[in-house]
Design a protein around this motif. Structure first.
Motif, PDB file in Angstrom:
ATOM      1  N   PHE A   1       6.377   0.445  -1.605  1.00 19.50           N
ATOM      2  CA  PHE A   1       5.389   1.418  -2.038  1.00 19.50           C
ATOM      3  C   PHE A   1       4.020   0.740  -2.072  1.00 19.50           C
ATOM      4  CE2 PHE A   1       9.309   3.080  -3.924  1.00 19.50           C
ATOM      5  CZ  PHE A   1       9.257   4.387  -3.485  1.00 19.50           C
ATOM      6  N   SER A   2       3.010   1.524  -1.797  1.00 19.88           N
ATOM      7  CA  SER A   2       1.646   1.015  -1.883  1.00 19.88           C
ATOM      8  C   SER A   2       0.803   2.026  -2.636  1.00 19.88           C
ATOM      9  CB  SER A   2       1.069   0.765  -0.481  1.00 19.88           C
ATOM     10  OG  SER A   2      -0.213   0.174  -0.579  1.00 19.88           O
ATOM     11  N   ASN A   3       0.968   2.008  -3.938  1.00 17.51           N
ATOM     12  CA  ASN A   3       0.194   2.854  -4.828  1.00 17.51           C
ATOM     13  C   ASN A   3      -0.447   1.961  -5.873  1.00 17.51           C
ATOM     14  OD1 ASN A   3       2.819   4.347  -3.968  1.00 17.51           O
ATOM     15  ND2 ASN A   3       1.348   5.967  -4.308  1.00 17.51           N
TER      16      ASN A   3
ATOM     17  N   VAL B   1      -4.634   0.890  -0.219  1.00 18.90           N
ATOM     18  CA  VAL B   1      -4.699  -0.017   0.923  1.00 18.90           C
ATOM     19  C   VAL B   1      -5.956  -0.878   0.819  1.00 18.90           C
ATOM     20  CG1 VAL B   1      -4.739  -0.156   3.442  1.00 18.90           C
ATOM     21  CG2 VAL B   1      -3.520   1.716   2.325  1.00 18.90           C
ATOM     22  N   GLY B   2      -5.815  -2.162   1.197  1.00 19.90           N
ATOM     23  CA  GLY B   2      -6.954  -3.063   1.238  1.00 19.90           C
ATOM     24  C   GLY B   2      -7.518  -3.204   2.645  1.00 19.90           C
TER      25      GLY B   2
ATOM     26  N   ASN C   1     -10.643  11.443   3.378  1.00 21.02           N
ATOM     27  CA  ASN C   1     -10.333  12.805   3.809  1.00 21.02           C
ATOM     28  C   ASN C   1      -8.834  13.082   3.788  1.00 21.02           C
ATOM     29  OD1 ASN C   1     -13.052  13.306   4.238  1.00 21.02           O
ATOM     30  ND2 ASN C   1     -12.977  12.783   6.406  1.00 21.02           N
ATOM     31  N   HIS C   2      -8.017  12.036   3.870  1.00 23.39           N
ATOM     32  CA  HIS C   2      -6.561  12.203   3.893  1.00 23.39           C
ATOM     33  C   HIS C   2      -5.905  11.751   2.596  1.00 23.39           C
ATOM     34  CE1 HIS C   2      -7.506  12.437   8.201  1.00 23.39           C
ATOM     35  NE2 HIS C   2      -6.379  13.084   8.336  1.00 23.39           N
ATOM     36  N   GLY C   3      -6.703  11.554   1.548  1.00 27.51           N
ATOM     37  CA  GLY C   3      -6.115  11.204   0.262  1.00 27.51           C
ATOM     38  C   GLY C   3      -5.633   9.777   0.158  1.00 27.51           C
ATOM     39  N   ILE C   4      -6.274   8.852   0.876  1.00 25.41           N
ATOM     40  CA  ILE C   4      -5.908   7.435   0.823  1.00 25.41           C
ATOM     41  C   ILE C   4      -7.093   6.660   0.248  1.00 25.41           C
ATOM     42  CG2 ILE C   4      -5.168   5.436   2.163  1.00 25.41           C
ATOM     43  CD1 ILE C   4      -4.108   7.379   4.270  1.00 25.41           C
ATOM     44  N   CYS C   5      -6.798   5.756  -0.669  1.00 29.80           N
ATOM     45  CA  CYS C   5      -7.862   5.014  -1.342  1.00 29.80           C
ATOM     46  C   CYS C   5      -7.958   3.588  -0.820  1.00 29.80           C
ATOM     47  CB  CYS C   5      -7.602   4.965  -2.852  1.00 29.80           C
ATOM     48  SG  CYS C   5      -7.974   6.516  -3.688  1.00 29.80           S
ATOM     49  N   VAL C   6      -9.178   3.066  -0.834  1.00 39.89           N
ATOM     50  CA  VAL C   6      -9.421   1.667  -0.486  1.00 39.89           C
ATOM     51  C   VAL C   6      -9.333   0.843  -1.768  1.00 39.89           C
ATOM     52  CG1 VAL C   6     -11.067   0.029   0.468  1.00 39.89           C
ATOM     53  CG2 VAL C   6     -10.879   2.320   1.457  1.00 39.89           C
ATOM     54  N   ALA C   7      -8.288   0.029  -1.853  1.00 39.07           N
ATOM     55  CA  ALA C   7      -8.099  -0.780  -3.057  1.00 39.07           C
ATOM     56  C   ALA C   7      -9.157  -1.867  -3.157  1.00 39.07           C
ATOM     57  CB  ALA C   7      -6.700  -1.393  -3.058  1.00 39.07           C
ATOM     58  N   PHE C   8      -9.478  -2.502  -2.029  1.00 40.02           N
ATOM     59  CA  PHE C   8     -10.527  -3.508  -1.991  1.00 40.02           C
ATOM     60  C   PHE C   8     -11.021  -3.617  -0.549  1.00 40.02           C
ATOM     61  CE2 PHE C   8      -6.743  -5.889  -0.909  1.00 40.02           C
ATOM     62  CZ  PHE C   8      -7.164  -6.725   0.109  1.00 40.02           C
ATOM     63  N   ALA C   9     -12.197  -4.146  -0.378  1.00 41.32           N
ATOM     64  CA  ALA C   9     -12.769  -4.360   0.951  1.00 41.32           C
ATOM     65  C   ALA C   9     -13.462  -5.713   0.952  1.00 41.32           C
ATOM     66  CB  ALA C   9     -13.746  -3.235   1.305  1.00 41.32           C
ATOM     67  N   GLU C  10     -12.903  -6.666   1.692  1.00 42.73           N
ATOM     68  CA  GLU C  10     -13.460  -8.008   1.781  1.00 42.73           C
ATOM     69  C   GLU C  10     -14.079  -8.216   3.163  1.00 42.73           C
ATOM     70  OE1 GLU C  10     -13.893 -10.337  -0.323  1.00 42.73           O
ATOM     71  OE2 GLU C  10     -12.773  -9.596  -2.057  1.00 42.73           O
ATOM     72  N   LYS C  11     -15.285  -8.754   3.177  1.00 36.50           N
ATOM     73  CA  LYS C  11     -15.965  -9.057   4.433  1.00 36.50           C
ATOM     74  C   LYS C  11     -15.872 -10.549   4.715  1.00 36.50           C
ATOM     75  CE  LYS C  11     -19.302  -5.287   3.984  1.00 36.50           C
ATOM     76  NZ  LYS C  11     -20.735  -4.940   3.932  1.00 36.50           N
TER      77      LYS C  11
ATOM     78  N   ILE D   1      -7.144 -13.429  -3.371  1.00 36.68           N
ATOM     79  CA  ILE D   1      -5.757 -13.651  -3.791  1.00 36.68           C
ATOM     80  C   ILE D   1      -5.367 -12.642  -4.866  1.00 36.68           C
ATOM     81  CG2 ILE D   1      -4.229 -15.270  -4.981  1.00 36.68           C
ATOM     82  CD1 ILE D   1      -5.578 -17.531  -3.572  1.00 36.68           C
ATOM     83  N   VAL D   2      -6.259 -12.379  -5.802  1.00 36.28           N
ATOM     84  CA  VAL D   2      -5.967 -11.372  -6.832  1.00 36.28           C
ATOM     85  C   VAL D   2      -5.760 -10.004  -6.203  1.00 36.28           C
ATOM     86  CG1 VAL D   2      -6.917 -10.169  -8.842  1.00 36.28           C
ATOM     87  CG2 VAL D   2      -7.184 -12.641  -8.633  1.00 36.28           C
ATOM     88  N   HIS D   3      -6.601  -9.673  -5.233  1.00 40.17           N
ATOM     89  CA  HIS D   3      -6.444  -8.387  -4.551  1.00 40.17           C
ATOM     90  C   HIS D   3      -5.092  -8.290  -3.868  1.00 40.17           C
ATOM     91  CE1 HIS D   3     -10.347  -7.087  -5.547  1.00 40.17           C
ATOM     92  NE2 HIS D   3     -11.030  -7.787  -4.659  1.00 40.17           N
ATOM     93  N   LEU D   4      -4.672  -9.370  -3.212  1.00 33.91           N
ATOM     94  CA  LEU D   4      -3.411  -9.324  -2.470  1.00 33.91           C
ATOM     95  C   LEU D   4      -2.216  -9.225  -3.397  1.00 33.91           C
ATOM     96  CD1 LEU D   4      -4.106 -11.946   0.342  1.00 33.91           C
ATOM     97  CD2 LEU D   4      -4.136  -9.465   0.520  1.00 33.91           C
ATOM     98  N   THR D   5      -2.329  -9.722  -4.624  1.00 35.00           N
ATOM     99  CA  THR D   5      -1.223  -9.580  -5.568  1.00 35.00           C
ATOM    100  C   THR D   5      -1.063  -8.138  -6.041  1.00 35.00           C
ATOM    101  OG1 THR D   5      -2.664 -10.126  -7.432  1.00 35.00           O
ATOM    102  CG2 THR D   5      -1.487 -11.930  -6.379  1.00 35.00           C
ATOM    103  N   LEU D   6      -2.147  -7.368  -5.999  1.00 33.25           N
ATOM    104  CA  LEU D   6      -2.121  -5.989  -6.506  1.00 33.25           C
ATOM    105  C   LEU D   6      -2.003  -4.955  -5.399  1.00 33.25           C
ATOM    106  CD1 LEU D   6      -4.961  -6.321  -9.183  1.00 33.25           C
ATOM    107  CD2 LEU D   6      -2.504  -6.518  -9.537  1.00 33.25           C
ATOM    108  N   THR D   7      -2.123  -5.379  -4.152  1.00 34.63           N
ATOM    109  CA  THR D   7      -2.113  -4.433  -3.034  1.00 34.63           C
ATOM    110  C   THR D   7      -1.089  -4.884  -2.016  1.00 34.63           C
ATOM    111  OG1 THR D   7      -4.480  -4.099  -3.390  1.00 34.63           O
ATOM    112  CG2 THR D   7      -3.551  -3.234  -1.355  1.00 34.63           C
ATOM    113  N   ARG D   8      -0.159  -4.021  -1.681  1.00 29.44           N
ATOM    114  CA  ARG D   8       0.907  -4.394  -0.764  1.00 29.44           C
ATOM    115  C   ARG D   8       0.499  -4.283   0.700  1.00 29.44           C
ATOM    116  NH1 ARG D   8       5.969  -4.575  -2.828  1.00 29.44           N
ATOM    117  NH2 ARG D   8       6.359  -5.706  -0.882  1.00 29.44           N
ATOM    118  N   VAL D   9      -0.357  -3.322   1.026  1.00 30.01           N
ATOM    119  CA  VAL D   9      -0.707  -3.051   2.425  1.00 30.01           C
ATOM    120  C   VAL D   9      -2.173  -3.412   2.651  1.00 30.01           C
ATOM    121  CG1 VAL D   9      -0.849  -1.297   4.228  1.00 30.01           C
ATOM    122  CG2 VAL D   9       1.016  -1.228   2.562  1.00 30.01           C
TER     123      VAL D   9
END
Length: 854
Positions: A519-521, A216-217, A239-249, A265-273
């Motif tokens: 899917f969001s993996n 997830v981004g 803690n729940h096994g979910i990863c941060v794909a990217f974090a934009e401020k 834009i690159v992040h959004l192409t690789l991350t669905r959620v």
């Protein structure tokens, strides 16, 4: 076309962010809307987004006004003002709240400019335009000011507080809660609505787990509020096994062409959620991006602060490509009577409201003209109603921000009620000469009050539910082409360990690009027959798919571990299913079994024929030369050796498992002992025929018989000990052969089995040694040579048997032992008796011919 609109909007927004402007006190402030009352509440709202402020200073004294370019008219935000009107009307109608006194208001539109917010705050205090600091130009307005409600964003709220806190005027912000306001405002910080971070975090986490979205981004504003959200939500996700794909401020793209634009834009192409946290103003910088990258089909998860994303700009594009967003909003009840109040709203009802003139002209597309910079309606629909407008420009449902404004008005009224109650108790309330209380006197009452309360009750009750209820919304297409918020579920939060998520999957709409739940993996899911392995960078989110090892399967996708099939089953080639094993043993119907049975019967028949030949020619010198009784014993034992191999063929049972090894060991010991006795006779024959030898031939014969008996009895004792300690038994082998359950005979005591073979080897080695030493003794019928060769064959067969037997499994192991029995027995039979049979038949034939012709 769509992309051009997006980029043009982006450029304008960048211009807003980069615009450095300051206002001049010689320029009139934005016009406001004032309604008198015993007490006045100020209101600073945002009804539009403009590209340029109209007060830009050029030099020290001169200023030039530049017309404003309106980017977005946020018509729905006018509902915030209506919520204030509605609350004030209800309070004024109730004589018990303010002791038959009234509330008034003084409203300004500050757009989304912090400079306008600061200027309007000074105008509220001065009562005049242009504002004059520390002076009250219109006491009839400023002396009645008791509190201010505003603004819509944390940045605007901070600028308002910088002015109001100097005069200790209470401010209630309806912007998202921001803990940094306490440090950004040096004096009195604004009152904020309670925050439900823990409930919101857990709700988002449970939603992600529900759809198994673990990659997830995050998009957050570049302030302390965004940093705090990123820190806390990231910790909960980990803690729940979910990863941060990217974090934009944000601002996501501070200047056009900045690398952050392309990076996102690159992040959004690789991350669905993508989880988007922020308020309306933060969202405006992402509008063009959402339009531009619509083909990626991203799923957006937003917070309640993003309610006003449904603004009337390029609605078809926004709704089409933002459809499927899931929004979290703290549950609130509808304000009783507010919808009816909105239906009754009309410009004629509020002739002095300059804001309704502007909004009405947009909603109903009415002709208008400008007087002193204020839009005036010329002709419009007489019976127009807000309830007839489409959802893209007006929503009759109460927005979260309108709800906050309504609650804020009641909170101020409650504080006034308590302050006036003190005067009543002190008999100092005189409506004739009544003056509004000084604003700072309301602080103690506002501080002990609670902003999150049920406003449907006439009397304000300071209650707070123990559980937090959050509604989950999505956007659905309507026949008109717009979208409406539809409640698809709710999240009830009591504590981190006690919470409940309920979703109606049938109502969930995830946009035009997602026919099913995406899917969001970080990588695709592992198919059947594969297991996940950890990635060294993102251990619990990213994984590699590794085929299951032999003998193990996975019957579900994304399994962490492969598992073995039950013992009576085996995995297929794809390693995704267990199949029942086939029961296997060396049977008489198998091709190998048929061959071995045929060979056994044939060799046994040959042994019987040779025995019959020897009995028929028992008086010939060849038969009598080496003790014909030993020859009979040897032939019978060899015949039994061939027959004992039949006990190895067929389904193993207790009787056959015990008899096969015992018969094999005893019968072979008799055969090898007989050969040893024959070897002994060959050697002793030369000793007995020498003159003066004390040995007689009858003694040699008895001694040879004793050798056969003793050699056999020792083997019998070994087998008896074997049977008495750990005898052979039927067993099942499920591991050696894939797909087969092998029925076999477990030898029981492996030591006893090799003792039997070892003893046979000892007898054979002794016979080989004696025969080899006696091979050159002169005698016409000397068997030493044939015994030597037969023992070499016998020992070779059984020496090669041991490693072959140990490396074989299943039916092959049984076949190896049968083959060794047949080969060694056939070697003894061929080497010992075939030359003699040839000689017997040849000599008996010539003798027969002589008798015939004489």
């Amino acid at each position: 076309m769509k992309l051009c609109i997006a980029f043009s909007l982006l450029i304008v927004l960048i211009e807003i962010q980069e615009q450095i402007s300051c206002f001049s006190l010689s320029i009139p402030a934005s016009p406001g809307y004032y309604q008198d009352g015993h007490f006045v509440i100020g209101g600073l709202f945002s009804l539009r987004v403009t590209a340029r402020d109209n007060r830009i200073k050029f030099g020290f004294n001169d200023a030039m006004a530049i017309p404003e370019a309106v980017i977005v008219n946020l018509t729905k935000n006018y509902q915030h003002m209506l919520a204030m009107f509605f609350a004030i009307e209800k309070i004024n109608k109730d004589p018990n709240i303010l002791f038959n006194m009234s509330l008034g208001f003084y409203l300004y539109n500050v757009d989304f400019f912090e400079t306008k917010a600061m200027e309007s705050s000074m105008a509220l205090l001065s009562g005049e335009s242009p504002p004059i600091p520390n002076y009250s130009c219109r006491p009839e307005k400023t002396d009645k000011l008791v509190a201010v409600i505003g603004g819509i964003s944390t940045g605007i709220s901070a600028q308002i507080s910088r002015v109001l806190s100097l005069y200790h005027v209470p401010q209630i912000s309806y912007a998202p809660f921001d803990v940094s306001l306490e440090t950004r405002v040096q004096l009195q910080s604004p009152y904020q609505f309670p925050v439900y971070n823990a409930a919101q975090y857990q709700g988002i986490i449970q939603l992600l787990l529900y759809f198994t979205w673990v990659w997830v981004g995050l998009v957050v504003p570049a302030d302390r509020r965004g940093e705090l959200f990123m820190k806390e939500i990231t910790e909960e996700m980990n803690n729940h096994g979910i990863c941060v794909a990217f974090a934009e401020k944000g601002p996501v793209f501070p200047s056009f062409g900045d690398i952050g634009w392309y990076q996102l834009i690159v992040h959004l192409t690789l991350t669905r959620v993508v989880i988007a946290f922020g308020d309306t103003h933060d969202f405006l910088t992402l509008v063009s991006l959402i339009i531009s990258v619509d083909t990626f089909g991203n799923i957006w998860i937003t917070t309640s602060d993003w309610y006003t994303i449904i603004f009337p700009f390029n609605q078809n594009v926004i709704y089409t490509y933002f459809g499927g967003a899931l929004s979290f909003s703290v549950h609130m009840d509808e304000i009783l009577g507010f919808k009816d109040f909105q239906r009754s709203v009309h410009p004629k009802k509020y002739p002095h409201d300059i804001f309704i003139q502007h909004v009405w002209s947009i909603l109903f597309e009415c002709p208008h003209l400008y007087e002193h910079g204020v839009r005036k309606l010329s002709q419009c629909e007489q019976n127009g109603s807000l309830s007839t407008r489409s959802l893209n420009v007006w929503d009759m449902n109460t927005s979260p921000l309108s709800y906050k404004v309504h609650v804020a008005v009641y909170a101020i009224a409650q504080a006034l009620h308590e302050e006036l109650s003190l005067r009543v108790n002190g008999d100092s309330l005189d409506q004739g000469g009544l003056q509004a209380p000084l604003p700072w006197k309301l602080h103690p009452f506002l501080q002990k009050g609670q902003l999150g309360r049920n406003i449907n009750e006439e009397n304000i009750v300071n209650q707070e539910d123990s559980a937090t209820k959050i509604d989950i919304f999505t956007y659905h297409p309507l026949q008109s082409g717009t979208k409406a918020q539809v409640k698809v579920g709710e999240f009830l939060f009591e504590s981190k360990s006690v919470h409940y998520l309920s979703l109606n999957d049938k109502l969930i709409y995830l946009g035009v690009f997602n026919n099913q739940i995406p899917f969001s993996n970080c990588k695709q899911s592992c198919p059947l027959g594969f297991r996940k392995t950890e990635d060294r960078w993102f251990a619990f989110c990213c994984c590699d798919c590794v085929p299951c090892p032999a003998g193990e399967i996975t019957n579900e996708t994304d399994m962490d571990q492969c598992f073995k099939c039950p013992e009576d089953q085996y995995p297929n080639k794809q390693r995704n299913q267990c199949l029942p094993k086939i029961i296997a043993f060396l049977s008489h119907e198998d091709t190998l079994g048929v061959v071995l049975v045929s060979a056994t019967i044939s060799l046994s028949a040959i042994s019987a024929m040779i025995l019959g030949l020897f009995i028929h020619y028992r008086d010939t010198p060849i038969v009598r030369a080496n003790n014909r009784n030993l020859s009979y014993i040897l032939l019978v034992s060899l015949m039994l050796c061939f027959f004992c191999s039949l006990t190895f063929i067929g389904q193993p049972r207790t009787v056959t498992c015990v008899l096969r090894q015992m018969i094999f060991g005893v019968v072979f010991s008799v055969a090898v002992s007989a050969i040893l006795a024959k070897t002994f006779i060959v050697v002793m024959a030369f000793k007995t025929i020498k003159p003066g030898s004390p040995l007689q031939m009858w003694m040699v014969t008895r001694l040879s018989n004793a050798i056969v008996c003793c050699g056999s009895m020792i083997q019998v004792c070994i087998c008896a000990i074997w049977l008495g300690t750990y005898p052979p038994f039927p067993d099942v082998d499920m591991q050696s052969e894939s797909g087969q359950i092998i029925l076999l005979c477990n030898e029981g005591s492996t030591l006893a089995f090799y003792c039997v073979l070892g003893y046979l080897g000892f007898l054979a080695s002794l016979s080989l040694l004696i025969a080899f030493l006696a091979r050159r003794l002169p005698d016409t019928f000397n068997e030493a040579k044939t015994i030597t060769f037969s023992m070499i064959v016998f020992c070779s067969v059984w020496i090669s048997f041991v490693p072959t037997y140990l490396s074989s499994t299943g039916k092959t192991m049984v076949a190896v032992e049968i083959f060794s029995i047949l080969a060694s027995s056939a070697g003894l039979l061929g080497c010992m008796f075939l030359p003699k049979c040839y000689m017997i038949l040849q000599r008996s034939g010539s003798h027969f011919r002589k008798k015939v012709f004489t």
